[in-house]
Motif scaffolding. Sequence first.
Motif, short mmCIF file in Angstrom:
data_model
loop_
_atom_site.label_atom_id
_atom_site.label_comp_id
_atom_site.label_asym_id
_atom_site.label_seq_id
_atom_site.Cartn_x
_atom_site.Cartn_y
_atom_site.Cartn_z
N ALA A 178 52.33 -23.33 9.11
CA ALA A 178 51.13 -23.33 8.28
C ALA A 178 51.44 -23.08 6.81
O ALA A 178 50.79 -23.65 5.92
N MET A 179 52.43 -22.23 6.55
CA MET A 179 52.79 -21.94 5.16
C MET A 179 53.32 -23.17 4.44
O MET A 179 53.35 -23.20 3.20
N GLU A 180 53.72 -24.17 5.20
CA GLU A 180 54.19 -25.43 4.61
C GLU A 180 53.07 -26.44 4.42
O GLU A 180 53.31 -27.57 4.01
N GLN A 181 51.83 -26.02 4.74
CA GLN A 181 50.66 -26.89 4.61
C GLN A 181 49.70 -26.25 3.60
O GLN A 181 48.76 -25.54 3.98
N PRO A 182 49.91 -26.47 2.31
CA PRO A 182 49.13 -25.74 1.30
C PRO A 182 47.62 -25.95 1.40
O PRO A 182 46.84 -25.01 1.24
N LYS A 183 47.18 -27.17 1.69
CA LYS A 183 45.74 -27.42 1.81
C LYS A 183 45.17 -26.67 3.01
O LYS A 183 44.08 -26.06 2.95
N LEU A 184 45.89 -26.68 4.11
CA LEU A 184 45.46 -25.99 5.32
C LEU A 184 45.35 -24.48 5.06
O LEU A 184 44.37 -23.83 5.45
N MET A 185 46.35 -23.91 4.38
CA MET A 185 46.33 -22.48 4.10
C MET A 185 45.23 -22.11 3.12
O MET A 185 44.59 -21.05 3.24
N ALA A 186 44.99 -22.98 2.15
CA ALA A 186 43.90 -22.72 1.19
C ALA A 186 42.56 -22.69 1.92
O ALA A 186 41.72 -21.82 1.67
N ASP A 187 42.36 -23.64 2.84
CA ASP A 187 41.13 -23.66 3.63
C ASP A 187 41.01 -22.41 4.50
O ASP A 187 39.95 -21.81 4.61
N PHE A 188 42.12 -22.02 5.12
CA PHE A 188 42.11 -20.86 6.00
C PHE A 188 41.73 -19.59 5.23
O PHE A 188 40.88 -18.81 5.67
N ASN A 189 42.36 -19.39 4.07
CA ASN A 189 42.07 -18.18 3.29
C ASN A 189 40.64 -18.17 2.78
O ASN A 189 39.98 -17.12 2.77
N LEU A 190 40.14 -19.34 2.38
CA LEU A 190 38.77 -19.43 1.91
C LEU A 190 37.79 -19.13 3.04
O LEU A 190 36.79 -18.44 2.86
N TRP A 191 38.10 -19.64 4.22
CA TRP A 191 37.24 -19.41 5.39
C TRP A 191 37.23 -17.93 5.77
O TRP A 191 36.18 -17.35 6.06
N MET A 192 38.40 -17.29 5.78
CA MET A 192 38.46 -15.88 6.12
C MET A 192 37.64 -15.04 5.13
O MET A 192 36.92 -14.11 5.53
N THR A 193 37.72 -15.40 3.86
CA THR A 193 36.95 -14.68 2.84
C THR A 193 35.46 -14.85 3.07
O THR A 193 34.68 -13.89 3.02
N GLU A 194 35.04 -16.09 3.34
CA GLU A 194 33.61 -16.39 3.53
C GLU A 194 33.05 -15.64 4.74
O GLU A 194 31.92 -15.12 4.69
#
Length: 390
Positions: A178-194
């Motif tokens: 996952a750390m090699e998938q920047p868009k995926l990680m950005a979505d994941f972090n945004l979702w966790m925050t929301e």
Amino acid sequence: MSNAIVQLEALANTPPTDPVERLALYNAAKKLVTATEDPFNTICRVNGSPMILTFSQVACDLGLFEKLAESTAPLSSISLGSSSGADPILLSRVLRFLASNDIITETGEDLYMANGVTGTLACRGFQAGIAHTFYATMPCLQATPKFLADTGYQNPADVLHSPFQVAHNTDKLAYVWAMEQPKLMADFNLWMTEQHQGQKTWLDVFDLAGHLEGSSSDTLIFVDIGGGLGQQCALLKEKHPQLPGRVVLQDQPFVLPHAIPTDGVEKLSFDFWTEQPLKGSRIYYMRNILEDYPDDKALAILENTLPAMSPGSLLIIDEMIIPNSGATLRSTVQDMVMMTSLASAERTERQWEALLDRAGLRVLQKTAYNEATGESIIVTMRKNQETGGG
């Protein structure tokens, strides 16, 4: 019966605003749907569930939820597709499907408006959750039936051999991939925050100031093990800005540069597969760490932490606790994600008790701060601390 229908329609138009009442009504309504659903609607609902995710993702890609949420008047497929160039015939089919699942509201022939669900899905954070589930989790779910059959229906417990590796054609750990998938990680972090905006946290159910009484500026008061971007350290500093003592965020060296800059928070590169180097902290804290690993790996993480704990140390585990019976939908969905993506689990109360006992920990407090998800704190101390060991 007609009076009951009228009352249900009235409730649908003006649902209660109190969260507890809403949850109780939601649970009762689910039971009513199950009791009144005929077999053909049941199979349609089950078969159609992956389609809801798929076409919600399409709607997100086209910005349909935002456009509907921003409009005060019904919109047609032509007006909704004008900026994207999407075929109105295609859009009308997608919109009809979403309306039939009550994700948007149909007001007339090829006319649609937002409803409460639409407003939720118009939020960028929740759209990030849809994208993460569709692109990261859905392939794992598709691979799961064959994976379980091939492994003789054994409970997945190998972090390098799970439906995730099959689905994504990788031999890497899920988080490394996952750390090699920047868009995926950005979505994941945004979702966790929301998901945690405006929600209660562990600090609402734990007497932090009481436990840290007598600390000074030199006292090591809080070590966030595997704390990622440092959200919990920032939260602690926000809620208790006057508390003296050292607050330390620990994570891998490739994570720490992205951490939230928070005054008074130290950053220390650390791999929790090695022994904890910071000794005698008043609190060691792990949030959503042990859920990522099966029991043998979770035990190793705990065993690397216990030697650092002094007689005054607590280890606070911030995780879901699934009740031994009567689990909520949100907790069981998360458990399936853990199983198919990480060969791990959300643990039941009984499983937590067994794991912590094996690790040599005694539970002092176990309190849920989010009843809908089962998110809870488990406050523990070393068993031998009671006799002055450490």
